[in-house]
Design a protein around this motif. Structure first.
Motif, PDB file in Angstrom:
ATOM      1  N   GLY A 190      28.568  16.565  22.092  1.00 45.49           N
ATOM      2  CA  GLY A 190      29.544  15.695  22.919  1.00 45.49           C
ATOM      3  C   GLY A 190      30.036  14.547  22.150  1.00 45.49           C
ATOM      4  N   SER A 191      29.009  13.833  21.521  1.00 45.13           N
ATOM      5  CA  SER A 191      29.327  12.715  20.743  1.00 45.13           C
ATOM      6  C   SER A 191      30.591  12.937  19.794  1.00 45.13           C
ATOM      7  CB  SER A 191      28.058  12.062  19.933  1.00 45.13           C
ATOM      8  OG  SER A 191      27.194  11.610  21.017  1.00 45.13           O
ATOM      9  N   PRO A 192      30.482  13.726  18.790  1.00 49.16           N
ATOM     10  CA  PRO A 192      31.578  13.934  17.682  1.00 49.16           C
ATOM     11  C   PRO A 192      32.811  14.389  18.404  1.00 49.16           C
ATOM     12  CG  PRO A 192      29.968  15.333  17.216  1.00 49.16           C
ATOM     13  CD  PRO A 192      29.313  14.682  18.340  1.00 49.16           C
ATOM     14  N   ALA A 193      32.541  15.374  19.192  1.00 50.17           N
ATOM     15  CA  ALA A 193      33.809  16.111  19.864  1.00 50.17           C
ATOM     16  C   ALA A 193      34.331  15.010  20.636  1.00 50.17           C
ATOM     17  CB  ALA A 193      33.140  17.314  20.936  1.00 50.17           C
ATOM     18  N   LEU A 194      33.895  14.203  21.650  1.00 46.49           N
ATOM     19  CA  LEU A 194      34.542  13.065  22.150  1.00 46.49           C
ATOM     20  C   LEU A 194      35.179  12.172  21.319  1.00 46.49           C
ATOM     21  CD1 LEU A 194      31.980  12.458  24.991  1.00 46.49           C
ATOM     22  CD2 LEU A 194      34.235  13.292  25.303  1.00 46.49           C
ATOM     23  N   LEU A 195      34.669  11.688  20.378  1.00 46.24           N
ATOM     24  CA  LEU A 195      35.359  10.827  19.472  1.00 46.24           C
ATOM     25  C   LEU A 195      36.518  11.371  18.689  1.00 46.24           C
ATOM     26  CD1 LEU A 195      32.175   9.248  17.543  1.00 46.24           C
ATOM     27  CD2 LEU A 195      33.874   8.260  19.248  1.00 46.24           C
ATOM     28  N   TYR A 196      36.479  12.672  18.261  1.00 40.78           N
ATOM     29  CA  TYR A 196      37.705  13.218  17.676  1.00 40.78           C
ATOM     30  C   TYR A 196      38.978  13.829  18.875  1.00 40.78           C
ATOM     31  CZ  TYR A 196      35.955  12.955  13.278  1.00 40.78           C
ATOM     32  OH  TYR A 196      35.588  12.814  11.554  1.00 40.78           O
ATOM     33  N   LEU A 197      38.201  13.704  19.850  1.00 41.86           N
ATOM     34  CA  LEU A 197      39.530  14.265  20.949  1.00 41.86           C
ATOM     35  C   LEU A 197      40.133  12.989  21.338  1.00 41.86           C
ATOM     36  CD1 LEU A 197      37.409  16.649  23.295  1.00 41.86           C
ATOM     37  CD2 LEU A 197      39.327  17.015  21.706  1.00 41.86           C
ATOM     38  N   ALA A 198      39.531  11.879  21.494  1.00 36.51           N
ATOM     39  CA  ALA A 198      40.106  10.594  21.644  1.00 36.51           C
ATOM     40  C   ALA A 198      41.101  10.133  20.360  1.00 36.51           C
ATOM     41  CB  ALA A 198      38.832   9.484  21.829  1.00 36.51           C
ATOM     42  N   ALA A 199      40.553  10.199  19.275  1.00 39.39           N
ATOM     43  CA  ALA A 199      41.372   9.820  18.061  1.00 39.39           C
ATOM     44  C   ALA A 199      42.611  10.651  18.076  1.00 39.39           C
ATOM     45  CB  ALA A 199      40.445   9.914  16.946  1.00 39.39           C
ATOM     46  N   ALA A 200      42.531  11.959  18.344  1.00 38.07           N
ATOM     47  CA  ALA A 200      43.485  13.009  18.226  1.00 38.07           C
ATOM     48  C   ALA A 200      44.717  12.775  19.291  1.00 38.07           C
ATOM     49  CB  ALA A 200      43.245  14.427  18.286  1.00 38.07           C
ATOM     50  N   GLY A 201      44.463  11.892  20.175  1.00 37.36           N
ATOM     51  CA  GLY A 201      45.396  11.551  21.261  1.00 37.36           C
ATOM     52  C   GLY A 201      45.580  12.606  22.589  1.00 37.36           C
ATOM     53  N   VAL A 202      44.346  13.159  22.690  1.00 35.21           N
ATOM     54  CA  VAL A 202      44.565  14.119  23.975  1.00 35.21           C
ATOM     55  C   VAL A 202      44.509  12.998  25.090  1.00 35.21           C
ATOM     56  CG1 VAL A 202      42.687  15.532  25.494  1.00 35.21           C
ATOM     57  CG2 VAL A 202      42.785  15.834  23.155  1.00 35.21           C
ATOM     58  N   GLY A 203      45.395  13.289  25.983  1.00 40.09           N
ATOM     59  CA  GLY A 203      45.894  12.343  27.098  1.00 40.09           C
ATOM     60  C   GLY A 203      44.727  12.148  27.989  1.00 40.09           C
ATOM     61  N   THR A 204      43.973  13.025  28.465  1.00 39.46           N
ATOM     62  CA  THR A 204      42.947  12.848  29.620  1.00 39.46           C
ATOM     63  C   THR A 204      41.762  13.438  28.916  1.00 39.46           C
ATOM     64  OG1 THR A 204      44.665  12.610  31.342  1.00 39.46           O
ATOM     65  CG2 THR A 204      42.357  12.997  32.084  1.00 39.46           C
ATOM     66  N   ILE A 205      40.778  12.860  29.071  1.00 37.23           N
ATOM     67  CA  ILE A 205      39.285  13.295  28.553  1.00 37.23           C
ATOM     68  C   ILE A 205      38.350  12.965  29.694  1.00 37.23           C
ATOM     69  CG2 ILE A 205      37.662  13.311  26.698  1.00 37.23           C
ATOM     70  CD1 ILE A 205      39.724  12.358  24.799  1.00 37.23           C
ATOM     71  N   GLY A 206      37.774  14.171  30.372  1.00 31.54           N
ATOM     72  CA  GLY A 206      36.683  13.799  31.119  1.00 31.54           C
ATOM     73  C   GLY A 206      35.249  14.121  30.488  1.00 31.54           C
ATOM     74  N   VAL A 207      34.316  13.448  30.890  1.00 28.27           N
ATOM     75  CA  VAL A 207      32.939  13.530  30.320  1.00 28.27           C
ATOM     76  C   VAL A 207      31.876  13.607  31.430  1.00 28.27           C
ATOM     77  CG1 VAL A 207      32.770  11.075  29.603  1.00 28.27           C
ATOM     78  CG2 VAL A 207      31.208  12.874  28.744  1.00 28.27           C
ATOM     79  N   ILE A 208      31.040  14.594  31.585  1.00 27.19           N
ATOM     80  CA  ILE A 208      29.923  14.606  32.498  1.00 27.19           C
ATOM     81  C   ILE A 208      28.740  14.742  31.943  1.00 27.19           C
ATOM     82  CG2 ILE A 208      30.369  17.058  33.073  1.00 27.19           C
ATOM     83  CD1 ILE A 208      29.736  16.618  35.931  1.00 27.19           C
ATOM     84  N   ASP A 209      27.797  13.988  32.435  1.00 28.57           N
ATOM     85  CA  ASP A 209      26.243  13.920  32.029  1.00 28.57           C
ATOM     86  C   ASP A 209      25.695  12.801  32.995  1.00 28.57           C
ATOM     87  OD1 ASP A 209      24.000  13.484  30.277  1.00 28.57           O
ATOM     88  OD2 ASP A 209      25.218  14.069  28.488  1.00 28.57           O
ATOM     89  N   ASP A 210      24.515  13.267  32.950  1.00 34.75           N
ATOM     90  CA  ASP A 210      23.598  12.389  34.222  1.00 34.75           C
ATOM     91  C   ASP A 210      22.526  11.750  33.504  1.00 34.75           C
ATOM     92  OD1 ASP A 210      21.917  14.586  33.439  1.00 34.75           O
ATOM     93  OD2 ASP A 210      21.154  14.577  35.596  1.00 34.75           O
ATOM     94  N   ASP A 211      22.619  11.795  32.134  1.00 34.47           N
ATOM     95  CA  ASP A 211      21.580  11.131  31.167  1.00 34.47           C
ATOM     96  C   ASP A 211      21.951   9.723  30.610  1.00 34.47           C
ATOM     97  OD1 ASP A 211      19.009  10.983  29.970  1.00 34.47           O
ATOM     98  OD2 ASP A 211      19.739  12.355  28.212  1.00 34.47           O
ATOM     99  N   THR A 212      20.716   8.941  30.311  1.00 34.60           N
ATOM    100  CA  THR A 212      21.013   7.651  29.677  1.00 34.60           C
ATOM    101  C   THR A 212      20.625   7.742  28.225  1.00 34.60           C
ATOM    102  OG1 THR A 212      18.589   7.230  30.546  1.00 34.60           O
ATOM    103  CG2 THR A 212      20.432   6.528  31.883  1.00 34.60           C
ATOM    104  N   VAL A 213      21.110   6.419  27.639  1.00 31.57           N
ATOM    105  CA  VAL A 213      20.882   6.622  25.947  1.00 31.57           C
ATOM    106  C   VAL A 213      19.371   6.081  25.716  1.00 31.57           C
ATOM    107  CG1 VAL A 213      21.587   5.434  23.991  1.00 31.57           C
ATOM    108  CG2 VAL A 213      23.505   6.038  25.794  1.00 31.57           C
ATOM    109  N   SER A 214      18.735   6.803  24.897  1.00 32.84           N
ATOM    110  CA  SER A 214      17.525   6.533  24.437  1.00 32.84           C
ATOM    111  C   SER A 214      17.403   6.299  23.100  1.00 32.84           C
ATOM    112  CB  SER A 214      16.458   7.549  24.778  1.00 32.84           C
ATOM    113  OG  SER A 214      16.623   8.981  24.310  1.00 32.84           O
ATOM    114  N   ASN A 215      16.352   5.706  22.700  1.00 33.23           N
ATOM    115  CA  ASN A 215      16.262   5.512  20.988  1.00 33.23           C
ATOM    116  C   ASN A 215      16.216   6.747  20.299  1.00 33.23           C
ATOM    117  OD1 ASN A 215      15.864   3.476  18.869  1.00 33.23           O
ATOM    118  ND2 ASN A 215      13.677   4.469  18.890  1.00 33.23           N
ATOM    119  N   SER A 216      15.576   7.649  20.588  1.00 28.28           N
ATOM    120  CA  SER A 216      15.327   8.825  19.947  1.00 28.28           C
ATOM    121  C   SER A 216      17.085   9.753  19.996  1.00 28.28           C
ATOM    122  CB  SER A 216      14.500   9.761  20.645  1.00 28.28           C
ATOM    123  OG  SER A 216      14.874  10.248  21.829  1.00 28.28           O
TER     124      SER A 216
END
Length: 342
Positions: A134-160
């Motif tokens: 999801g990380s690179p996909a979201l970054l490139y979708l945003a940069a490409a100008g996709v008008g509305t981007i939803g992202v669903i995930d229930d996790d939190t960021v960890s060091n690993s």
């Protein structure tokens, strides 16, 4: 009086021709007025110079004062205009000047062009998972100008996570992944709408959520979510671009039975037995691999939205990062598929 007007004409007309700056001409005019006033104020009335100039001290003083007021008024108006906020130019087309410059490399592509970029701006894409894929996909979708981007995930960021989940930073540890991703996407492109869903994708919410989007990108790390996404999207006729990674190898495909392509269950009718397909946490994964596959997912999404090139419907792409080899396996619908068969 005639001599004064001639001198004034020389200062302004001649000064303009000679390139004298406005400030210098104003100073020469002030000196001229001062000389006239001094001539009337210091010399006797019957002196030849005051008679040649004409008028009186009071008259010339009044004239000079009126001109000074006019000059001050003009200077004040110029000062106010210089400090007034610039009026916003109404946007007449689908893109602002900033957006046209931002997406210029897309617009000059024959396969995308202005109409394709407009379609991207109108598109609504949901990404399931804000982790490695999801990380690179979201970054490139945003940069490409996709008008509305939803992202669903229930996790939190960890060091690993930070070894491969490039949308998150060290300062985001402990933060919900969807909000960390949202901040990174908005920082890249303020012209898009981001919808974060800080929850787990479940059967109860999947159909209502998917119905609001044109395309689903599935980058989760468990088979239960993959089969759920496939089942609900197939029922709604929504295309799914799915990716998966493990150790050095990744794969992706576009699942869309409504267009005649197979769904995920046609090719993978059952989840593998426990232990046969270990997770990244169990088996490990090279850091750049999800970047490769996730970027490919974003590329396939742009193609799916704009109609450019040939997508991965009915084709499964497998990338071997250890030996730098890619291969394509053709896939087809299964008549007895419990999800899309018949």
């Amino acid at each position: 009086m005639t001599g004064f007007l001639l001198a004034l004409a020389l200062i302004w007309g001649g000064g303009h021709l000679l390139g004298f700056p406005l400030r210098m001409r104003a100073i020469l005019t002030a000196i001229l007025f001062a000389a006239v006033l001094l001539a009337h104020g210091l010399l006797p009335v019957d002196h030849a110079l005051p008679r040649a100039i004409g008028g009186s001290f009071a008259g010339w003083a009044t004239f000079a004062g009126v001109l000074a007021l006019v000059a001050l008024y003009a200077r004040g108006i110029g000062w106010l205009k210089a400090r007034a906020p610039a009026a916003e130019v109404a946007q007449t087309g689908p893109f602002s000047d900033a957006e046209l410059d931002r997406y210029a490399r897309h617009i000059v592509l024959r396969e995308i062009g202005g109409s394709g970029q407009k379609t991207l701006k109108q598109a609504r894409v949901l990404v399931v998972g804000a982790g490695g894929l999801g990380s690179p996909a979201l970054l490139y979708l945003a940069a490409a100008g996709v008008g509305t981007i939803g992202v669903i995930d229930d996790d939190t960021v960890s060091n690993s996570n930070l070894q491969r989940q490039v949308i998150h930073a060290d300062a985001d540890i402990g933060k919900a992944k969807v909000f960390s991703a949202e901040a990174a996407m908005r920082a890249i492109n303020p012209h898009i709408t981001v919808r974060p869903y800080n929850r787990r994708l479940t059967e109860e919410i999947a159909a209502a959520l998917f119905a609001d989007y044109d395309l689903i990108l599935e980058g989760s790390d468990n088979f239960a979510t993959r089969y759920l996404v496939n089942r609900v999207a197939a029922g709604l006729g929504k295309p799914v671009i799915g990716g998966a990674i493990s150790q050095w190898e990744g794969q992706l495909a576009t699942w869309h039975p409504a267009s005649g392509a197979p769904c995920y269950a046609c090719v993978f009718p059952e989840a593998p037995a426990p232990g046969l397909a270990p997770t990244c946490a169990e088996a490990g994964v090279i850091g750049p691999l999800p970047g490769v596959i996730g970027a490919m997912m974003a590329g396939e999404a742009v193609k799916e939205i704009t109609g450019a090139g040939e997508g991965l419907r009915g084709r499964l792409l497998i990338w071997d990062g250890l030996f730098a080899e890619a291969r394509i396996i053709k896939t087809k619908k299964r008549a007895d598929c419990p999800v899309c068969g018949g």
